[in-house]
Write a protein that holds these residues in place. Structure first.
Motif, PDB file in Angstrom:
ATOM      1  N   ILE A  20       0.781  -1.094  -0.098  1.00  0.00           N
ATOM      2  CA  ILE A  20       0.077   0.023   0.289  1.00  0.00           C
ATOM      3  C   ILE A  20       1.027   1.541  -0.475  1.00  0.00           C
ATOM      4  N   GLY A  21       0.819   1.843  -1.104  1.00  0.00           N
ATOM      5  CA  GLY A  21       1.902   3.306  -0.859  1.00  0.00           C
ATOM      6  C   GLY A  21       1.020   4.260  -2.372  1.00  0.00           C
ATOM      7  N   PHE A  22       2.071   5.266  -2.383  1.00  0.00           N
ATOM      8  CA  PHE A  22       2.207   5.986  -3.245  1.00  0.00           C
ATOM      9  C   PHE A  22       3.121   6.293  -4.489  1.00  0.00           C
ATOM     10  N   ALA A  23       4.073   6.466  -3.759  1.00  0.00           N
ATOM     11  CA  ALA A  23       4.874   6.272  -4.860  1.00  0.00           C
ATOM     12  C   ALA A  23       5.800   5.805  -4.704  1.00  0.00           C
ATOM     13  N   GLY A  24       6.404   5.112  -5.757  1.00  0.00           N
ATOM     14  CA  GLY A  24       7.599   4.194  -5.414  1.00  0.00           C
ATOM     15  C   GLY A  24       7.971   3.577  -4.934  1.00  0.00           C
ATOM     16  N   ARG A  25       9.149   2.969  -3.955  1.00  0.00           N
ATOM     17  CA  ARG A  25      10.233   3.150  -2.551  1.00  0.00           C
ATOM     18  C   ARG A  25      11.365   3.391  -3.623  1.00  0.00           C
ATOM     19  N   ARG A  26      11.773   3.445  -4.578  1.00  0.00           N
ATOM     20  CA  ARG A  26      12.731   3.738  -5.421  1.00  0.00           C
ATOM     21  C   ARG A  26      12.841   5.239  -5.415  1.00  0.00           C
ATOM     22  N   ILE A  27      12.330   5.770  -5.837  1.00  0.00           N
ATOM     23  CA  ILE A  27      11.795   6.814  -5.871  1.00  0.00           C
ATOM     24  C   ILE A  27      11.735   7.719  -4.667  1.00  0.00           C
ATOM     25  N   ILE A  28      11.026   7.163  -3.780  1.00  0.00           N
ATOM     26  CA  ILE A  28      11.356   8.010  -2.586  1.00  0.00           C
ATOM     27  C   ILE A  28      12.276   8.472  -1.945  1.00  0.00           C
ATOM     28  N   GLU A  29      12.847   6.789  -2.246  1.00  0.00           N
ATOM     29  CA  GLU A  29      14.455   6.820  -1.525  1.00  0.00           C
ATOM     30  C   GLU A  29      15.153   7.973  -2.317  1.00  0.00           C
ATOM     31  N   GLN A  30      15.405   8.167  -3.503  1.00  0.00           N
ATOM     32  CA  GLN A  30      15.603   9.041  -4.464  1.00  0.00           C
ATOM     33  C   GLN A  30      15.851  10.656  -3.577  1.00  0.00           C
ATOM     34  N   THR A  31      14.082  10.976  -3.899  1.00  0.00           N
ATOM     35  CA  THR A  31      13.464  12.106  -3.452  1.00  0.00           C
ATOM     36  C   THR A  31      13.597  12.540  -1.983  1.00  0.00           C
TER      37      THR A  31
END
Length: 292
Positions: free
Chosen positions: A231-242
């Protein structure tokens, strides 16, 4: 003295199983066995069906179709479907979109990625919506949003609780801004439902992501999820990069969200119908609902 008895002691057993030939693999009827996405173990399809599509080895909750979900959840024979005639068009003239829609229609025997209607759970009347990840990964297009909004309006008119099972990859890219508008439309419809004091139970299944998780799926009076659902909005990798930080291993799982207050409970699939019936019993005002 005979030494034949010693032969077995020095006999070298094979360390590895023989790999079946390509022909032998092809001889296995398609759909007879199911491989778990999580543990990789193979189980007979009939056993998986009896177990409500939950892996008997690791308890992984596999995806289920909307007809199967309705069978698991509603009282037998008590379902009337809404808006069966609504079909997506191609407003942006997106190349290949119509062909993909037709392919999914043939594959799933559905017109869209959500089925809506009314039925009963434990004898209590409800309006229900079930998203189907087999159809465009359960993505939210104009028709999906319209069917959900209409189902909410029916719940308001009938004074029935509304239950929605979400399973989606998010907004449907082939419909662009028209898809994103469904987030506002469904949320506005739910605001009216709330004003009328009618119960909305949101059940988030694996996966519930993108614009669906950011709108109607997270607006339940009671938010429930199946175990280990993504359950989530953006992908894990995108969030970590942000944010330039390492996220926890259980990030965007139902268990993580429950721990941080976004969910009210996690319910195993075998207990889902009974749990919903108990919640309906607690929230229904006896004698006021239609049919009581």
């Amino acid at each position: 003295m005979r030494c034949w008895c010693v032969k077995g002691f020095f006999y070298k057993r094979r360390k590895y199983a023989t790999i079946p030939s390509e022909k032998a693999r092809k001889d296995i009827p398609e759909g007879m066995i199911v491989k778990c996405d999580k543990c990789g173990k193979i189980t007979f399809a009939k056993e998986i069906q009896k177990n409500l599509h939950v892996c008997p080895h690791c308890d992984h909750h596999m995806s289920v179709s909307s007809p199967e979900r309705l069978m698991m959840t509603l009282d037998q024979g008590n379902f009337f479907e809404y808006d069966t005639d609504l079909i997506s068009s191609d407003p942006l003239h997106f190349e290949g979109y119509i062909d993909k829609l037709k392919k999914d229609m043939d594959k799933t025997n559905l017109n869209e990625a959500v089925v809506t209607g009314e039925g009963t759970i434990g004898g209590f009347p409800v309006v229900v919506g079930v998203m189907d990840s087999r159809f465009r990964m359960g993505s939210m297009g104009s028709v999906v949003g319209e069917k959900i909004a209409r189902a909410i309006e029916k719940a308001i008119v009938k004074k029935y609780p509304f239950i929605l099972f979400s399973a989606s990859g998010g907004a449907r890219m082939q419909e662009g801004i028209l898809s994103l508008m469904q987030m506002a439309k469904t949320s506005a419809a739910l605001a009216k439902l709330h004003q009328e004091g009618i119960l909305f139970i949101s059940v988030l299944t694996n996966p519930t992501t993108g614009g669906v998780s950011a709108s109607f799926a997270s607006l339940g009076d009671i938010n429930i999820a199946e175990p280990n659902a993504l359950i989530g909005f953006a992908g894990r990798r995108i969030i970590e990069q942000t944010i330039r930080q390492k996220l926890p291993d259980d990030f965007q799982t139902a268990e993580f969200l429950l721990k941080h207050g976004q969910l009210d409970m996690i319910v195993h699939r075998k207990d889902m119908k009974q749990t919903l019936a108990k919640l309906l019993d607690l929230h229904m005002v006896r004698g006021e609902a239609n049919g009581f």
